[in-house]
Design a protein around this motif. Structure first.
Motif, PDB file in Angstrom:
ATOM      1  N   PHE A 180      79.124  -6.108   0.271  1.00 52.98           N
ATOM      2  CA  PHE A 180      79.656  -6.817  -0.905  1.00 52.98           C
ATOM      3  C   PHE A 180      80.491  -5.812  -1.694  1.00 52.98           C
ATOM      4  CE2 PHE A 180      76.244  -9.500   0.374  1.00 52.98           C
ATOM      5  CZ  PHE A 180      76.645 -10.781   0.044  1.00 52.98           C
ATOM      6  N   TRP A 181      81.681  -6.229  -2.115  1.00 51.13           N
ATOM      7  CA  TRP A 181      82.576  -5.286  -2.805  1.00 51.13           C
ATOM      8  C   TRP A 181      82.076  -5.007  -4.224  1.00 51.13           C
ATOM      9  CZ3 TRP A 181      85.348  -5.616  -7.373  1.00 51.13           C
ATOM     10  CH2 TRP A 181      85.363  -6.882  -7.978  1.00 51.13           C
ATOM     11  N   ILE A 223      78.823  -2.275 -13.094  1.00 45.68           N
ATOM     12  CA  ILE A 223      79.418  -2.303 -11.761  1.00 45.68           C
ATOM     13  C   ILE A 223      80.012  -3.700 -11.559  1.00 45.68           C
ATOM     14  CG2 ILE A 223      78.996  -2.046  -9.279  1.00 45.68           C
ATOM     15  CD1 ILE A 223      76.570  -0.292  -9.956  1.00 45.68           C
ATOM     16  N   MET A 224      81.349  -3.752 -11.452  1.00 42.87           N
ATOM     17  CA  MET A 224      82.045  -5.038 -11.286  1.00 42.87           C
ATOM     18  C   MET A 224      81.840  -5.573  -9.869  1.00 42.87           C
ATOM     19  SD  MET A 224      83.460  -4.901 -14.233  1.00 42.87           S
ATOM     20  CE  MET A 224      83.234  -3.432 -15.234  1.00 42.87           C
ATOM     21  N   GLY A 225      81.718  -6.879  -9.758  1.00 36.56           N
ATOM     22  CA  GLY A 225      81.570  -7.486  -8.431  1.00 36.56           C
ATOM     23  C   GLY A 225      81.736  -8.991  -8.546  1.00 36.56           C
ATOM     24  N   SER A 226      81.491  -9.721  -7.448  1.00 39.17           N
ATOM     25  CA  SER A 226      81.635 -11.175  -7.480  1.00 39.17           C
ATOM     26  C   SER A 226      80.337 -11.833  -7.904  1.00 39.17           C
ATOM     27  CB  SER A 226      81.982 -11.711  -6.093  1.00 39.17           C
ATOM     28  OG  SER A 226      83.165 -11.138  -5.646  1.00 39.17           O
ATOM     29  N   VAL A 227      80.474 -12.966  -8.586  1.00 39.97           N
ATOM     30  CA  VAL A 227      79.295 -13.744  -8.980  1.00 39.97           C
ATOM     31  C   VAL A 227      78.509 -14.121  -7.718  1.00 39.97           C
ATOM     32  CG1 VAL A 227      78.541 -15.963  -9.947  1.00 39.97           C
ATOM     33  CG2 VAL A 227      80.338 -14.631 -11.100  1.00 39.97           C
ATOM     34  N   GLY A 228      77.201 -13.901  -7.764  1.00 38.38           N
ATOM     35  CA  GLY A 228      76.347 -14.271  -6.631  1.00 38.38           C
ATOM     36  C   GLY A 228      76.041 -13.130  -5.675  1.00 38.38           C
TER      37      GLY A 228
END
Ligand code: ZN
Length: 317
Positions: free
Chosen positions: A149-150, A174-179
């Motif tokens: 996961f990015w 830490i930024m990332g995608s929801v979920g």
């Protein structure tokens, strides 16, 4: 008359002291710790720890090597200089020196040993690799973002915030995608699961040696946590605990903030229970630590609406 007052005063004072109101000696425990060891230095110290783990001749200790460097550099690290110093330390240890020979009696060295042990004592050790059932030695704590996961991040510890009252940012975003599945960095016990007006859906994990508490915040709206986890549960390093989101900064529950989805992760040190909440809290910058942990990310597979971790390293105590 005056004599009577003095006698009365002495009686009262004796009673007061005898009842346990005597001024207590202040307990001595560490009040503050800064950890800014660059990940390159953490990585090199870790490699040396593993290299000499089975050696009868050289005793290389990860936390003590950081304390050695911090005593030398006043806890202000420089990648080039401190990598060189680790090389010199290795040479000295190969020549029959012991790490405590350098600063053994030094009070700063003792403080740094205790501080770095409070942060890193469970990061490196023996574990069972459950994919092969083999016993290994190495890094057993995990990066909080599951493998594949990015994410992106920068060092944002200590920048100022202004919701409710002006305060510093005592964690790492830490930024990332929801979920995105979030995993436990370390083995521990779940605490404080639920809504908080700053952190949104959040939870805490207290380390098994009780010295650290990890704080995970802004978890996903509608589906913040892994299935069936509750306060008091024991979780393993690498186990999925929740999902990345953007909740928080609201007194009302399950509300998103107006910013990019991210995980807020914090590490708090607890040398005395009075440091759990309030002005005595000690928070550690997780930026370099998460960079160091990036070589150990938990593999996960989808399981209905949830994810579960596979092939984890299981700690041996
Ligand atoms: Zn944050």
């Amino acid at each position: 008359m005056r004599k009577k007052i003095v006698i009365l005063f002495l009686i009262l004072a004796t009673a007061f002291l005898a009842c346990g109101f005597a001024p207590k000696e202040e307990k001595s425990y560490i009040k503050w710790v800064d950890c800014n060891v660059p990940y390159q230095v953490l990585q090199r110290a870790y490699e040396l720890d593993v290299k000499y783990h089975d050696s009868d001749k050289v005793e290389f200790d990860f936390e003590k090597s950081l304390a050695y460097l911090a005593t030398k550099n006043g806890n202000k690290f420089n990648v080039k200089t401190d990598l060189k110093r680790l090389g010199e330390l290795e040479k000295a240890l190969l020549n029959d020196k012991k790490i405590d020979d350098f600063y053994g009696g030094n009070k700063y060295y003792k403080y740094y040993v205790e501080s770095y042990e409070a942060i890193f004592s469970q990061f490196i050790g023996e574990y069972i690799d459950t994919s092969t059932n083999e016993k290994c030695y190495g890094l057993k704590n995990y990066h909080p973002i599951a493998a594949n996961f990015w994410y992106s991040h920068y060092d944002d510890f200590g920048v100022s915030r202004s919701y409710g009252f002006k305060r510093k940012h005592l964690g790492h975003d830490i930024m990332g995608s929801v979920g995105t599945p979030i995993v436990a960095v370390e083995d521990g016990i779940i605490t404080d699961i639920g809504w908080n007006k700053y952190g949104g859906w959040r939870l805490g994990i207290r380390s098994l040696d009780n010295k650290r508490s990890y704080y995970y915040a802004h978890l996903r709206k509608g589906h913040p946590y892994a299935e069936n986890i509750k306060n008091g549960d024991k979780v393993a390093a690498g186990q999925v605990i929740g999902y990345l989101g953007v909740t928080g900064y609201s007194a009302k529950e399950d509300v998103n903030m107006k910013c990019k989805p991210h995980l807020h992760i914090g590490m708090q040190l607890i040398f005395d229970e009075c440091q759990i909440q309030g002005p005595k809290e000690i928070w550690i910058d997780m930026y370099q630590i998460t960079k160091f942990l990036s070589s150990n990310r938990a593999k996960v597979v989808k399981d209905g609406k949830n994810y579960k971790s596979i092939n984890l390293k299981r700690s041996i105590d």
